[in-house]
Design an enzyme around this catalytic site. Sequence first.
Site, PDB file in Angstrom:
ATOM      1  N   GLU A 146      -6.766   1.900  -8.776  1.00  0.00           N
ATOM      2  CA  GLU A 146      -7.223   0.511  -8.854  1.00  0.00           C
ATOM      3  C   GLU A 146      -6.260  -0.365  -8.074  1.00  0.00           C
ATOM      4  O   GLU A 146      -5.058  -0.203  -8.186  1.00  0.00           O
ATOM      5  CB  GLU A 146      -7.209   0.118 -10.339  1.00  0.00           C
ATOM      6  CG  GLU A 146      -7.686  -1.260 -10.613  1.00  0.00           C
ATOM      7  CD  GLU A 146      -9.074  -1.482 -10.064  1.00  0.00           C
ATOM      8  OE1 GLU A 146      -9.992  -0.750 -10.471  1.00  0.00           O
ATOM      9  OE2 GLU A 146      -9.229  -2.371  -9.205  1.00  0.00           O
ATOM     10  N   PHE A 147      -6.792  -1.298  -7.306  1.00  0.00           N
ATOM     11  CA  PHE A 147      -5.923  -2.144  -6.475  1.00  0.00           C
ATOM     12  C   PHE A 147      -6.015  -3.614  -6.850  1.00  0.00           C
ATOM     13  O   PHE A 147      -5.654  -4.480  -6.058  1.00  0.00           O
ATOM     14  CB  PHE A 147      -6.281  -1.962  -4.998  1.00  0.00           C
ATOM     15  CG  PHE A 147      -6.246  -0.529  -4.551  1.00  0.00           C
ATOM     16  CD1 PHE A 147      -5.034   0.100  -4.281  1.00  0.00           C
ATOM     17  CD2 PHE A 147      -7.408   0.216  -4.440  1.00  0.00           C
ATOM     18  CE1 PHE A 147      -4.989   1.429  -3.893  1.00  0.00           C
ATOM     19  CE2 PHE A 147      -7.382   1.543  -4.050  1.00  0.00           C
ATOM     20  CZ  PHE A 147      -6.171   2.156  -3.774  1.00  0.00           C
ATOM     21  N   GLY A 255      10.932 -16.152  -0.626  1.00  0.00           N
ATOM     22  CA  GLY A 255      11.267 -16.960  -1.792  1.00  0.00           C
ATOM     23  C   GLY A 255      11.925 -16.112  -2.860  1.00  0.00           C
ATOM     24  O   GLY A 255      12.751 -15.248  -2.561  1.00  0.00           O
ATOM     25  N   GLY A 259       7.649  -9.784  -8.680  1.00  0.00           N
ATOM     26  CA  GLY A 259       7.840  -9.339 -10.060  1.00  0.00           C
ATOM     27  C   GLY A 259       6.520  -8.818 -10.561  1.00  0.00           C
ATOM     28  O   GLY A 259       5.686  -8.370  -9.774  1.00  0.00           O
ATOM     29  N   CYS A 262       3.546  -4.470 -11.913  1.00  0.00           N
ATOM     30  CA  CYS A 262       3.211  -3.368 -10.996  1.00  0.00           C
ATOM     31  C   CYS A 262       4.282  -3.093  -9.953  1.00  0.00           C
ATOM     32  O   CYS A 262       4.930  -2.056  -9.987  1.00  0.00           O
ATOM     33  CB  CYS A 262       1.882  -3.657 -10.305  1.00  0.00           C
ATOM     34  SG  CYS A 262       0.500  -3.624 -11.438  1.00  0.00           S
ATOM     35  N   LYS A 325       3.500 -14.928 -11.148  1.00  0.00           N
ATOM     36  CA  LYS A 325       2.818 -15.522  -9.991  1.00  0.00           C
ATOM     37  C   LYS A 325       1.786 -16.497 -10.519  1.00  0.00           C
ATOM     38  O   LYS A 325       1.443 -16.464 -11.705  1.00  0.00           O
ATOM     39  CB  LYS A 325       2.182 -14.441  -9.124  1.00  0.00           C
ATOM     40  CG  LYS A 325       0.975 -13.749  -9.745  1.00  0.00           C
ATOM     41  CD  LYS A 325       0.385 -12.804  -8.716  1.00  0.00           C
ATOM     42  CE  LYS A 325      -1.025 -12.442  -9.023  1.00  0.00           C
ATOM     43  NZ  LYS A 325      -1.581 -11.527  -8.041  1.00  0.00           N
TER      44      LYS A 325
HETATM   45  C1  UDX Z   1      -0.072  -5.903  -7.071  1.00  0.00           C
HETATM   46  C2  UDX Z   1      -0.891  -5.433  -5.869  1.00  0.00           C
HETATM   47  O1  UDX Z   1      -1.090  -6.525  -4.963  1.00  0.00           O
HETATM   48  C3  UDX Z   1      -2.225  -4.876  -6.325  1.00  0.00           C
HETATM   49  O2  UDX Z   1      -2.982  -4.388  -5.224  1.00  0.00           O
HETATM   50  C4  UDX Z   1      -1.955  -3.756  -7.314  1.00  0.00           C
HETATM   51  O3  UDX Z   1      -3.164  -3.238  -7.802  1.00  0.00           O
HETATM   52  C5  UDX Z   1      -1.097  -4.249  -8.472  1.00  0.00           C
HETATM   53  O4  UDX Z   1       0.106  -4.827  -7.977  1.00  0.00           O
HETATM   54  P1  UDX Z   1      -0.099  -8.076  -8.622  1.00  0.00           P
HETATM   55  O5  UDX Z   1       0.999  -7.447  -9.416  1.00  0.00           O
HETATM   56  O6  UDX Z   1      -1.231  -8.724  -9.357  1.00  0.00           O
HETATM   57  O7  UDX Z   1      -0.783  -6.983  -7.671  1.00  0.00           O
HETATM   58  O8  UDX Z   1       0.583  -9.183  -7.719  1.00  0.00           O
HETATM   59  P2  UDX Z   1       0.727  -9.523  -6.161  1.00  0.00           P
HETATM   60  O9  UDX Z   1      -0.252 -10.549  -5.787  1.00  0.00           O
HETATM   61  O10 UDX Z   1       0.786  -8.304  -5.357  1.00  0.00           O
HETATM   62  O11 UDX Z   1       2.170 -10.214  -6.175  1.00  0.00           O
HETATM   63  C6  UDX Z   1       3.310  -9.504  -6.619  1.00  0.00           C
HETATM   64  C7  UDX Z   1       4.541 -10.363  -6.570  1.00  0.00           C
HETATM   65  O12 UDX Z   1       4.922 -10.573  -5.218  1.00  0.00           O
HETATM   66  C8  UDX Z   1       4.432 -11.731  -7.208  1.00  0.00           C
HETATM   67  O13 UDX Z   1       5.593 -11.957  -7.990  1.00  0.00           O
HETATM   68  C9  UDX Z   1       4.367 -12.670  -6.023  1.00  0.00           C
HETATM   69  O14 UDX Z   1       4.899 -13.930  -6.336  1.00  0.00           O
HETATM   70  C10 UDX Z   1       5.228 -11.941  -5.018  1.00  0.00           C
HETATM   71  N1  UDX Z   1       4.933 -12.268  -3.622  1.00  0.00           N
HETATM   72  C11 UDX Z   1       3.703 -11.995  -3.093  1.00  0.00           C
HETATM   73  C12 UDX Z   1       5.912 -12.810  -2.803  1.00  0.00           C
HETATM   74  O15 UDX Z   1       7.046 -13.047  -3.246  1.00  0.00           O
HETATM   75  N2  UDX Z   1       5.621 -13.082  -1.506  1.00  0.00           N
HETATM   76  C13 UDX Z   1       4.402 -12.834  -0.950  1.00  0.00           C
HETATM   77  O16 UDX Z   1       4.225 -13.098   0.247  1.00  0.00           O
HETATM   78  C14 UDX Z   1       3.409 -12.269  -1.776  1.00  0.00           C
END
Ligand code: UDX
Length: 435
Positions: A146-147, A255, A259, A262, A325
């Site tokens: 799952e993504f 930034g 976190g 995942c 996030k």
């Molecule tokens: C992630 C994967 O994107 C998803 O495909 C997988 O199934 C589960 O893990 P998610 O944990 O919901 O999803 O968050 P994601 O949108 O990937 O962001 C992860 C973290 O990275 C957040 O803390 C976000 O703030 C940070 N982030 C994201 C950054 O610091 N910079 C970015 O450019 C993008």
Amino acid sequence: MRISVIGCGYLGAVHAAAMTALGHEVVGVDVDAARIAALSDGRAPFYEPGLPELLAETSATGRLRFTTDLSQIAGCAVHFVCVGTPQKHNEFAADLTYVDTAFEGIAAYLAPGDVVVGKSTVPVGTAERLARGLEEVGATLVWNPEFLREGFAVQDTLHPDRLVYGLPEGEAGERGRAVLDAVYATPLAEGVPLVVTDYATAQLVKVAANSFLATKISFINAMAELCEATGADVTALADAIGHDARIGRKFLNAGLGFGGGCLPKDIRAFMARAGELGVDQALSFLREVDSINMRRRVRMVDLAREVCAGSIVGRRVAVLGAAFKPDSDDVRDSPALSVAAQMQLQGAHVIVTDPQAIENARRAWPDLVFAETAEAAAQDADVVILATEWREYRALDPVRLAGLVRSKAIVDGRNVLDPAAWRAAGWTYRALGRP
Ligand code: UDX
């Protein structure tokens, strides 16, 4: 099709509702009675945009129900396992307790010919082991990672970027494929790309994807360190390199770093698994990815200290954001809360706010002080820290906020504010990787 979904957390609850929306009859099972009570009521047990509407719509069909009674899965032909695989205590490896318990539990209710679909993120090799356990009952295992992203979970489940099937060889594989094709008939008809492969590849796809995303974020955060040392601006740098289609601008937001439930634990579990497989060198770069990421949190506290003339002891600090996030109430390994807690431990008076995550944050860090709004948190603050880029924080009016704080100092942990506008309103504006 009659489908069961085992585990109704961020993944399973959305999956159960989405499968109902695709026309199936679904029973969702979880050991958490409060969660099941909420879902049975048609209420989302956590904040996820679009989920309340999807639950209302699918509950009304009469084809979706939730229960804590695992025996209710009997009679379903397809069983999705959506339980969590958190990081083990004091170890990088994934804790497979929930996965193993789920597979042991469902075995009693499976019929020959049933298809079990693994969705949890697991160390490569797990599917092969679990498949052997299902041989006795004559059920087939398919690995279907799952993504979904939190905040976009409904969209990502109904209209995924791609579908991946990890199949066993022979007739069982053919049967597994036919069943999944029927389950996903709607997205497949919409042209969603499908990758059909073996168990090992399917399990690796998930951790490889998350490792790549984590690497991309840490890459730009490493560039932010260079920018800070040279007076360059990491946001302009990201825009400029992002125009190269081979690089792309997405996931290059420098930034506070990544976190959540995942990315951090998945890259660690991947390193641990590589070690077991004797190929730890192949993933030693992920150690650096992890270190760069964790350094951002420390740097954030240092930056706040700098704008407080060298000490945060006794200073009032407003932290905007607690979720890992925006558009989520998830605080697992949240960089925002990590910064808030560090500053509190170092003697600051920290007030945290978040549009959705205060309840979860309070449970995780009961010693922190919380406020309902950004304005309340910022009242008399010596420094304001933007830690999670919720839309309402991006839209904050620097002039209005200036009237509330004691000292007009803001640290933009997500590089989303307009430095010129804040400086024009008399603020000291600092950010990670910007002059
Ligand atoms: C992630 C994967 O994107 C998803 O495909 C997988 O199934 C589960 O893990 P998610 O944990 O919901 O999803 O968050 P994601 O949108 O990937 O962001 C992860 C973290 O990275 C957040 O803390 C976000 O703030 C940070 N982030 C994201 C950054 O610091 N910079 C970015 O450019 C993008």
